[in-house]
Enzyme design. Structure first.
Site, PDB file in Angstrom:
ATOM      1  N   HIS A 179       0.866  -1.199   0.000  1.00  0.00           N
ATOM      2  CA  HIS A 179       0.000   0.000   0.000  1.00  0.00           C
ATOM      3  C   HIS A 179       0.891   1.234   0.000  1.00  0.00           C
ATOM      4  O   HIS A 179       1.464   1.608   1.035  1.00  0.00           O
ATOM      5  CB  HIS A 179      -0.918  -0.023   1.226  1.00  0.00           C
ATOM      6  CG  HIS A 179      -1.889   1.115   1.283  1.00  0.00           C
ATOM      7  ND1 HIS A 179      -3.240   0.955   1.447  1.00  0.00           N
ATOM      8  CD2 HIS A 179      -1.707   2.457   1.196  1.00  0.00           C
ATOM      9  CE1 HIS A 179      -3.847   2.134   1.461  1.00  0.00           C
ATOM     10  NE2 HIS A 179      -2.919   3.069   1.315  1.00  0.00           N
ATOM     11  N   HIS A 210       1.701   5.229  -2.319  1.00  0.00           N
ATOM     12  CA  HIS A 210       1.153   6.272  -3.209  1.00  0.00           C
ATOM     13  C   HIS A 210       2.307   6.882  -4.001  1.00  0.00           C
ATOM     14  O   HIS A 210       2.755   7.991  -3.712  1.00  0.00           O
ATOM     15  CB  HIS A 210       0.425   7.345  -2.402  1.00  0.00           C
ATOM     16  CG  HIS A 210      -0.803   6.850  -1.710  1.00  0.00           C
ATOM     17  ND1 HIS A 210      -2.058   6.979  -2.260  1.00  0.00           N
ATOM     18  CD2 HIS A 210      -0.968   6.198  -0.532  1.00  0.00           C
ATOM     19  CE1 HIS A 210      -2.951   6.439  -1.441  1.00  0.00           C
ATOM     20  NE2 HIS A 210      -2.316   5.954  -0.381  1.00  0.00           N
ATOM     21  N   LYS A 232       1.942  10.390  -5.516  1.00  0.00           N
ATOM     22  CA  LYS A 232       1.764  11.503  -4.598  1.00  0.00           C
ATOM     23  C   LYS A 232       3.076  11.857  -3.895  1.00  0.00           C
ATOM     24  O   LYS A 232       3.203  12.932  -3.319  1.00  0.00           O
ATOM     25  CB  LYS A 232       0.731  11.062  -3.558  1.00  0.00           C
ATOM     26  CG  LYS A 232      -0.056  12.145  -2.908  1.00  0.00           C
ATOM     27  CD  LYS A 232      -1.144  11.517  -2.052  1.00  0.00           C
ATOM     28  CE  LYS A 232      -2.377  11.159  -2.862  1.00  0.00           C
ATOM     29  NZ  LYS A 232      -3.310  10.256  -2.215  1.00  0.00           N
ATOM     30  N   HIS A 254      -9.505   2.104   0.905  1.00  0.00           N
ATOM     31  CA  HIS A 254      -9.083   2.906   2.054  1.00  0.00           C
ATOM     32  C   HIS A 254     -10.322   2.978   2.943  1.00  0.00           C
ATOM     33  O   HIS A 254     -11.330   3.574   2.551  1.00  0.00           O
ATOM     34  CB  HIS A 254      -8.690   4.319   1.632  1.00  0.00           C
ATOM     35  CG  HIS A 254      -7.330   4.440   1.034  1.00  0.00           C
ATOM     36  ND1 HIS A 254      -6.989   3.902  -0.177  1.00  0.00           N
ATOM     37  CD2 HIS A 254      -6.208   5.063   1.500  1.00  0.00           C
ATOM     38  CE1 HIS A 254      -5.711   4.181  -0.428  1.00  0.00           C
ATOM     39  NE2 HIS A 254      -5.217   4.888   0.563  1.00  0.00           N
ATOM     40  N   GLU A 275     -10.673   5.650   7.683  1.00  0.00           N
ATOM     41  CA  GLU A 275      -9.421   6.300   8.124  1.00  0.00           C
ATOM     42  C   GLU A 275      -9.813   7.479   9.017  1.00  0.00           C
ATOM     43  O   GLU A 275      -9.652   8.644   8.656  1.00  0.00           O
ATOM     44  CB  GLU A 275      -8.604   6.743   6.902  1.00  0.00           C
ATOM     45  CG  GLU A 275      -7.171   7.078   7.249  1.00  0.00           C
ATOM     46  CD  GLU A 275      -6.321   7.405   6.025  1.00  0.00           C
ATOM     47  OE1 GLU A 275      -6.808   7.237   4.891  1.00  0.00           O
ATOM     48  OE2 GLU A 275      -5.170   7.836   6.218  1.00  0.00           O
ATOM     49  N   ASP A 302       2.420   3.197   3.011  1.00  0.00           N
ATOM     50  CA  ASP A 302       1.482   4.282   2.700  1.00  0.00           C
ATOM     51  C   ASP A 302       2.260   5.468   2.114  1.00  0.00           C
ATOM     52  O   ASP A 302       3.153   5.289   1.301  1.00  0.00           O
ATOM     53  CB  ASP A 302       0.647   4.664   3.913  1.00  0.00           C
ATOM     54  CG  ASP A 302      -0.745   5.174   3.519  1.00  0.00           C
ATOM     55  OD1 ASP A 302      -1.032   5.210   2.313  1.00  0.00           O
ATOM     56  OD2 ASP A 302      -1.527   5.524   4.408  1.00  0.00           O
ATOM     57  N   ASN A 303       1.987   6.673   2.573  1.00  0.00           N
ATOM     58  CA  ASN A 303       2.520   7.877   1.914  1.00  0.00           C
ATOM     59  C   ASN A 303       3.977   8.155   2.289  1.00  0.00           C
ATOM     60  O   ASN A 303       4.442   7.752   3.348  1.00  0.00           O
ATOM     61  CB  ASN A 303       1.667   9.074   2.306  1.00  0.00           C
ATOM     62  CG  ASN A 303       0.220   8.872   1.928  1.00  0.00           C
ATOM     63  OD1 ASN A 303      -0.494   8.110   2.561  1.00  0.00           O
ATOM     64  ND2 ASN A 303      -0.213   9.514   0.870  1.00  0.00           N
TER      65      ASN A 303
HETATM   66 ZN   LIG Z   1      -3.175   5.129   1.325  1.00  0.00          ZN
END
Ligand SMILES: [Zn+2]
Length: 420
Positions: A64, A66, A69, A214, A217, A314-315
């Protein structure tokens, strides 16, 4: 600089330390010898190398992320560190997401992940308002370019209020299916969510694609979309593969209600992925108030029910998480601290390697004889030594050869950060 230089040719790595579960055995860490020949794991033979009990792990699966981004922080920092602040900042930044911009940042992120020892990545791609038409072609280019180094998968990313059988949402499904990607959705409470989820599963099933959410959250206990997703999967019999990420709010709910939701997740066969670093950054953040809650989902109770539980990055350096470098050693270390994976089952390492690979349908042969020699060696002889230092001098072997672990310099993205 790697902590050791390995000779060329067939090798017998003598005295490496690894979690017993990776060899299908019971217990904690074990010491053994591992051989490498012709880029594959083999019986130990050839040049003997004394590894001094160095820890060995297989290359990671980061399920997972991004990539589209990542690294926009210098031009799009989060104004207050909250989830809403992140959402608004990223939406405004979309105007700068040309193919060239996305490609440069994605390439940067992949080089980091590769240098740290990750071999498989699923990335979400922001898809609203035509962005999918720019980002998916860049993704398919990068997937071809990186084949053999990082296996790449993509998932579209759209909020649940956009689900519709026609228009852009239907066109997005066409692009997802053509790219052999996964159909993604952000789920949060809206009045007609059940109808939209049923439509979403029906569309995904017709196109033969798997789905990735997602989910919840938020720390608001009334957000129960995870429960609804499980109920919809049970009701429809959707068997195309379901991933649910975040699942934060279940950690704030009444114990009995939360456990009954977990029972439904187990029954529905959902694959959970926890993103503890991002959750810690965004959840329970209020100006002038110390955070009380971690936002991490109920990983121990899930695992005890036989639910597939993974952890991922994640990010990275974007408004949803200001830090990170797609280093799964950092994810492993932080998840261990945040979710108390230590003093627990000795096989949590599966949640960073084989479990996410299975959840996403990646091929990952692990440490079996004949598998590609894709592994990481650390100047640490047990977990406490591994987690105490950043392991910047680890060795990453791909097909049995140590890779160049030089990380890209941040300044190479500077020209994209001036654009605002
Ligand atoms: Zn995410």
């Amino acid at each position: 600089m790697d902590f050791k230089t390995l000779p060329d040719g067939p090798l017998a790595l003598r005295g490496v330390t690894l979690p017993a579960c990776l060899l299908g055995q019971e217990g904690g860490l074990i010491r053994t010898d591992i051989g490498i020949a012709d880029g594959k794991i083999a019986a130990p033979a050839g040049t003997d190398v004394d590894m001094g009990s160095a820890m060995l792990l297989p290359c990671f699966t980061d399920m997972h992320t991004h990539l589209d981004k990542g690294h926009i922080w210098p031009r799009a920092s989060n104004p207050d560190g909250t989830f809403d602040g992140a959402l608004k900042t990223v939406r405004a930044d979309h105007a700068l997401w040309s193919a060239e911009d996305v490609r440069a940042r994605m390439s940067f992120a992949l080089r980091c992940a590769h240098a740290h020892g990750t071999a498989r990545i699923r990335t979400h791609l922001d898809s609203l308002e035509g962005q999918y038409l720019r980002s998916f072609p860049v993704f398919t280019e990068m997937r071809a370019e990186w084949a053999g180094r990082i296996d790449l998968q993509a998932s579209s990313l759209v909020s649940c209020d956009r689900v519709a059988r026609g228009g852009e949402f239907a066109d997005l499904l066409r692009v997802v299916a053509e790219a052999d990607a996964t159909f993604g959705l952000v789920s949060y409470p809206i009045p007609d969510l059940k109808d939209r989820l049923l439509t979403f599963f029906d569309m995904a099933g017709s196109a033969g694609v798997s789905v990735d959410f997602h989910t919840d959250e938020t720390m608001d206990p009334s957000s129960e979309t995870l429960r609804l997703i499980a109920e919809c999967v049970i009701e429809t019999g959707f068997d195309g593969g379901v991933v649910v990420g975040h699942c934060c709010s279940v950690s704030t709910q009444d114990e009995a209600r939360a456990m009954s939701t977990l029972d439904l997740i187990a029954k529905a066969g959902l694959n959970v992925v926890s993103l503890p670093m991002c959750n810690l950054f965004l959840q329970d953040r209020h100006a002038g108030r110390t955070p009380r809650n971690r936002g991490v989902t109920l990983v121990h109770e899930m695992k005890a029910r036989g639910i597939s539980v993974s952890f991922a990055s994640d990010n990275t350096r974007d408004p949803f998480y200001a830090y990170g470098d797609l280093d799964m050693v950092e994810v492993l270390r932080e998840a261990t601290r945040i979710a108390h994976l230590d003093h627990s089952d000795p096989d949590w390492i599966h949640s960073f390697t084989t479990t996410p690979a299975a959840a996403c349908g990646f091929e990952a042969e692990g440490l079996t004889i004949g598998a590609p020699a894709d592994m990481i060696l650390f100047p640490a002889r047990d977990w406490t030594e591994l987690f105490a230092r950043p392991q910047a001098n680890r060795i990453v072997l791909r097909d049995g050869k140590a890779i160049d672990r030089t990380l890209p310099d941040y300044s190479e993205l500077d020209h994209l950060m001036r654009a605002k």
